[in-house]
Write a protein that holds these residues in place. Structure first.
Motif, PDB file in Angstrom:
ATOM      1  N   TYR A 163       0.678  -1.214   0.192  1.00  0.00           N
ATOM      2  CA  TYR A 163      -0.065  -0.049   0.059  1.00  0.00           C
ATOM      3  C   TYR A 163       1.002   1.126  -0.151  1.00  0.00           C
ATOM      4  O   TYR A 163       1.717   1.513   0.797  1.00  0.00           O
ATOM      5  CB  TYR A 163      -0.997  -0.030   1.015  1.00  0.00           C
ATOM      6  N   VAL A 164       0.717   1.938  -1.137  1.00  0.00           N
ATOM      7  CA  VAL A 164       1.766   3.097  -1.099  1.00  0.00           C
ATOM      8  C   VAL A 164       0.709   4.387  -0.998  1.00  0.00           C
ATOM      9  O   VAL A 164      -0.127   4.461  -1.937  1.00  0.00           O
ATOM     10  CB  VAL A 164       2.474   3.312  -2.541  1.00  0.00           C
ATOM     11  N   LEU A 165       0.889   5.402  -0.184  1.00  0.00           N
ATOM     12  CA  LEU A 165       0.138   6.593   0.183  1.00  0.00           C
ATOM     13  C   LEU A 165       0.878   7.675  -0.488  1.00  0.00           C
ATOM     14  O   LEU A 165       2.185   8.066  -0.147  1.00  0.00           O
ATOM     15  CB  LEU A 165      -0.276   6.667   1.428  1.00  0.00           C
ATOM     16  N   GLU A 166       0.449   8.259  -1.719  1.00  0.00           N
ATOM     17  CA  GLU A 166       1.158   9.604  -2.278  1.00  0.00           C
ATOM     18  C   GLU A 166       0.242  10.687  -1.814  1.00  0.00           C
ATOM     19  O   GLU A 166      -0.885  10.940  -1.758  1.00  0.00           O
ATOM     20  CB  GLU A 166       0.972   9.372  -3.654  1.00  0.00           C
ATOM     21  N   THR A 167       1.245  11.627  -1.068  1.00  0.00           N
ATOM     22  CA  THR A 167       0.543  12.957  -0.753  1.00  0.00           C
ATOM     23  C   THR A 167       0.984  14.113  -1.578  1.00  0.00           C
ATOM     24  O   THR A 167       2.124  14.463  -1.794  1.00  0.00           O
ATOM     25  CB  THR A 167       0.932  13.235   0.748  1.00  0.00           C
ATOM     26  N   CYS A 168      -0.036  14.818  -2.177  1.00  0.00           N
ATOM     27  CA  CYS A 168       0.477  15.897  -3.024  1.00  0.00           C
ATOM     28  C   CYS A 168      -0.224  17.178  -2.502  1.00  0.00           C
ATOM     29  O   CYS A 168      -1.490  17.184  -2.102  1.00  0.00           O
ATOM     30  CB  CYS A 168      -0.212  15.496  -4.384  1.00  0.00           C
ATOM     31  N   HIS A 169       0.531  18.205  -2.562  1.00  0.00           N
ATOM     32  CA  HIS A 169       0.464  19.557  -2.032  1.00  0.00           C
ATOM     33  C   HIS A 169       0.614  20.548  -3.360  1.00  0.00           C
ATOM     34  O   HIS A 169       1.365  20.702  -3.805  1.00  0.00           O
ATOM     35  CB  HIS A 169       1.326  20.044  -1.116  1.00  0.00           C
ATOM     36  N   GLU A 170      -1.044  20.751  -3.746  1.00  0.00           N
ATOM     37  CA  GLU A 170      -0.929  21.548  -4.969  1.00  0.00           C
ATOM     38  C   GLU A 170      -0.401  23.188  -4.882  1.00  0.00           C
ATOM     39  O   GLU A 170       0.215  23.617  -6.038  1.00  0.00           O
ATOM     40  CB  GLU A 170      -2.535  21.676  -5.116  1.00  0.00           C
ATOM     41  N   ASP A 171      -0.440  23.724  -3.620  1.00  0.00           N
ATOM     42  CA  ASP A 171       0.038  25.007  -3.789  1.00  0.00           C
ATOM     43  C   ASP A 171       1.724  24.945  -3.774  1.00  0.00           C
ATOM     44  O   ASP A 171       2.275  25.901  -4.219  1.00  0.00           O
ATOM     45  CB  ASP A 171      -0.426  25.446  -2.141  1.00  0.00           C
ATOM     46  N   THR A 172       2.282  23.799  -3.180  1.00  0.00           N
ATOM     47  CA  THR A 172       3.799  23.907  -3.351  1.00  0.00           C
ATOM     48  C   THR A 172       4.367  23.088  -4.467  1.00  0.00           C
ATOM     49  O   THR A 172       5.392  23.034  -4.690  1.00  0.00           O
ATOM     50  CB  THR A 172       4.433  23.420  -1.958  1.00  0.00           C
ATOM     51  N   GLU A 178      -0.647  -6.809  -6.349  1.00  0.00           N
ATOM     52  CA  GLU A 178       0.562  -6.590  -5.712  1.00  0.00           C
ATOM     53  C   GLU A 178       0.930  -5.455  -5.058  1.00  0.00           C
ATOM     54  O   GLU A 178       1.703  -5.243  -3.897  1.00  0.00           O
ATOM     55  CB  GLU A 178       1.787  -6.924  -6.759  1.00  0.00           C
ATOM     56  N   GLU A 179       0.315  -4.362  -5.757  1.00  0.00           N
ATOM     57  CA  GLU A 179       0.488  -3.150  -5.097  1.00  0.00           C
ATOM     58  C   GLU A 179      -0.754  -2.129  -5.627  1.00  0.00           C
ATOM     59  O   GLU A 179      -1.357  -2.270  -6.528  1.00  0.00           O
ATOM     60  CB  GLU A 179       1.799  -2.552  -5.598  1.00  0.00           C
ATOM     61  N   ILE A 180      -1.103  -1.210  -4.612  1.00  0.00           N
ATOM     62  CA  ILE A 180      -2.305  -0.294  -4.831  1.00  0.00           C
ATOM     63  C   ILE A 180      -1.521   1.031  -4.305  1.00  0.00           C
ATOM     64  O   ILE A 180      -0.842   1.322  -3.360  1.00  0.00           O
ATOM     65  CB  ILE A 180      -3.491  -0.444  -4.113  1.00  0.00           C
ATOM     66  N   VAL A 181      -1.668   2.172  -5.211  1.00  0.00           N
ATOM     67  CA  VAL A 181      -1.270   3.434  -5.036  1.00  0.00           C
ATOM     68  C   VAL A 181      -2.541   4.358  -4.964  1.00  0.00           C
ATOM     69  O   VAL A 181      -3.363   4.501  -5.791  1.00  0.00           O
ATOM     70  CB  VAL A 181      -0.302   3.912  -6.096  1.00  0.00           C
ATOM     71  N   VAL A 182      -2.609   5.003  -3.860  1.00  0.00           N
ATOM     72  CA  VAL A 182      -3.733   5.957  -3.479  1.00  0.00           C
ATOM     73  C   VAL A 182      -2.839   7.247  -3.093  1.00  0.00           C
ATOM     74  O   VAL A 182      -1.973   7.563  -2.582  1.00  0.00           O
ATOM     75  CB  VAL A 182      -4.438   5.694  -2.136  1.00  0.00           C
ATOM     76  N   ARG A 183      -3.674   8.500  -3.985  1.00  0.00           N
ATOM     77  CA  ARG A 183      -3.110   9.747  -3.720  1.00  0.00           C
ATOM     78  C   ARG A 183      -4.225  10.413  -3.370  1.00  0.00           C
ATOM     79  O   ARG A 183      -5.473  10.693  -3.220  1.00  0.00           O
ATOM     80  CB  ARG A 183      -3.037  10.388  -5.064  1.00  0.00           C
ATOM     81  N   LYS A 184      -3.513  11.385  -2.075  1.00  0.00           N
ATOM     82  CA  LYS A 184      -4.238  12.326  -1.139  1.00  0.00           C
ATOM     83  C   LYS A 184      -3.881  13.695  -1.657  1.00  0.00           C
ATOM     84  O   LYS A 184      -2.703  14.080  -1.398  1.00  0.00           O
ATOM     85  CB  LYS A 184      -4.597  12.275   0.284  1.00  0.00           C
ATOM     86  N   THR A 185      -4.713  14.583  -2.364  1.00  0.00           N
ATOM     87  CA  THR A 185      -4.333  15.920  -2.970  1.00  0.00           C
ATOM     88  C   THR A 185      -4.775  16.994  -1.637  1.00  0.00           C
ATOM     89  O   THR A 185      -5.892  16.962  -1.517  1.00  0.00           O
ATOM     90  CB  THR A 185      -4.914  16.169  -4.191  1.00  0.00           C
ATOM     91  N   TYR A 186      -3.641  17.846  -1.283  1.00  0.00           N
ATOM     92  CA  TYR A 186      -4.387  18.989  -0.259  1.00  0.00           C
ATOM     93  C   TYR A 186      -3.948  20.338  -1.223  1.00  0.00           C
ATOM     94  O   TYR A 186      -3.152  20.422  -2.025  1.00  0.00           O
ATOM     95  CB  TYR A 186      -3.174  18.908   0.936  1.00  0.00           C
ATOM     96  N   ARG A 187      -5.187  21.035  -0.941  1.00  0.00           N
ATOM     97  CA  ARG A 187      -4.967  22.407  -1.322  1.00  0.00           C
ATOM     98  C   ARG A 187      -5.081  23.487  -0.309  1.00  0.00           C
ATOM     99  O   ARG A 187      -5.945  23.331   0.512  1.00  0.00           O
ATOM    100  CB  ARG A 187      -6.122  22.551  -2.581  1.00  0.00           C
ATOM    101  N   LYS A 188      -4.319  24.567  -0.098  1.00  0.00           N
ATOM    102  CA  LYS A 188      -4.237  25.227   0.919  1.00  0.00           C
ATOM    103  C   LYS A 188      -5.603  26.042   1.004  1.00  0.00           C
ATOM    104  O   LYS A 188      -5.927  26.629   0.158  1.00  0.00           O
ATOM    105  CB  LYS A 188      -3.125  26.320   0.724  1.00  0.00           C
ATOM    106  N   PRO A 189      -6.237  26.010   2.207  1.00  0.00           N
ATOM    107  CA  PRO A 189      -7.487  26.716   2.380  1.00  0.00           C
ATOM    108  C   PRO A 189      -7.334  28.113   2.293  1.00  0.00           C
ATOM    109  O   PRO A 189      -6.515  28.768   2.587  1.00  0.00           O
ATOM    110  CB  PRO A 189      -7.964  26.322   3.705  1.00  0.00           C
ATOM    111  N   GLU A 190      -8.470  28.693   1.485  1.00  0.00           N
ATOM    112  CA  GLU A 190      -8.349  30.135   1.453  1.00  0.00           C
ATOM    113  C   GLU A 190      -8.554  30.662   2.703  1.00  0.00           C
ATOM    114  O   GLU A 190      -9.385  30.378   3.529  1.00  0.00           O
ATOM    115  CB  GLU A 190      -9.566  30.415   0.363  1.00  0.00           C
ATOM    116  N   GLN A 191      -7.974  31.889   2.983  1.00  0.00           N
ATOM    117  CA  GLN A 191      -7.935  32.525   4.202  1.00  0.00           C
ATOM    118  C   GLN A 191      -9.248  33.449   4.225  1.00  0.00           C
ATOM    119  O   GLN A 191      -9.347  34.126   3.125  1.00  0.00           O
ATOM    120  CB  GLN A 191      -6.855  33.436   4.581  1.00  0.00           C
ATOM    121  N   GLU A 192      -9.883  33.256   5.232  1.00  0.00           N
ATOM    122  CA  GLU A 192     -11.214  34.120   5.482  1.00  0.00           C
ATOM    123  C   GLU A 192     -10.867  35.431   5.781  1.00  0.00           C
ATOM    124  O   GLU A 192     -10.186  35.573   6.806  1.00  0.00           O
ATOM    125  CB  GLU A 192     -12.285  33.273   6.373  1.00  0.00           C
ATOM    126  N   THR A 193     -11.504  36.334   5.343  1.00  0.00           N
ATOM    127  CA  THR A 193     -11.303  37.745   5.681  1.00  0.00           C
ATOM    128  C   THR A 193     -12.506  38.301   6.124  1.00  0.00           C
ATOM    129  O   THR A 193     -13.707  37.903   5.658  1.00  0.00           O
ATOM    130  CB  THR A 193     -10.662  38.885   4.447  1.00  0.00           C
TER     131      THR A 193
END
Length: 201
Positions: A63-72, A125-140
């Motif tokens: 089990y491979v977990l891929e973590t992706c940060h869209e902002d960086t 033999e293998e599964i790859v799951v990706r979690k994608t994160y996007r920086k939350p917009e700051q509330e003003t």
């Protein structure tokens, strides 16, 4: 003059023939590329289903977990123990399960910016799951309303109390009391301090 006409006609005929040949080659190349793509897709599907036998996740599946940060643009991969709920699932079942997980994301994950969960590859033999994160917009901005008889400052959406100001609503003019009872948005800190100053004077 006649010779000039023959030369020009010959040139035009040669140009037309060459153009038709190029166009025919382009159509043929496109058709061959499409056919090759179809064969590749069929091959991948056959590999993923084990040549007709539908594959399933087992306790031995990597089990491979891929973590992706869209902002960086940063992506990390880590091999983890297979979650017990994944075992016995087919590709379709796992995709459905991950889709439901995405819909029922925990609030802390949403606050962290988790926006998408997807299955990148699947085999026994293998599964790859990706979690994608996007920086939350700051509330003003802020939301002013009444809490326990005082002017209270909330976040813009009115879901989180920042502070009670100590300014009693009972001492304010009727129109201000009505406005505060309904609540209203203040765009920035400068306007907020100005309004609070008017309330307290």
């Amino acid at each position: 003059m006649k010779r000039k006409y023959i030369v020009m006609s010959s040139f035009f005929a040669a140009f037309l023939a060459l153009s038709l040949m190029c166009y025919g080659s382009w159509l043929y190349a496109g058709k061959m590329a499409e056919e090759e793509g179809r064969r590749d897709t069929d091959r991948v599907n056959a590999e993923q289903t084990g040549g007709g036998v539908e594959q399933k996740v087992t306790y031995d599946t990597r089990y491979v977990l891929e973590t992706c940060h869209e902002d960086t643009g940063e992506t990390t991969r880590q091999q983890l123990t297979i979650p017990s709920e994944y075992t016995g699932m087919t590709r379709t079942e796992l995709e459905d399960y991950l889709g439901k997980c995405e819909e029922a994301m925990r609030s802390e994950e949403q606050e962290a910016g988790l926006s998408r969960i997807e299955l990148l590859s699947f085999s026994s033999e293998e599964i790859v799951v990706r979690k994608t994160y996007r920086k939350p917009e700051q509330e003003t901005g802020f939301f002013l309303t009444v809490a326990d008889g005082e002017v209270a400052i909330y976040n813009r959406s009115g879901t989180k109390l920042y502070e009670k100001t100590g300014i009693r609503v009972a001492g304010l003019p009727e129109d201000e009391r009505k406005k505060l009872k309904e609540g209203f948005v203040v765009e920035n800190e400068k306007d907020l301090y100005s309004i609070l100053e008017n309330f307290s004077s």
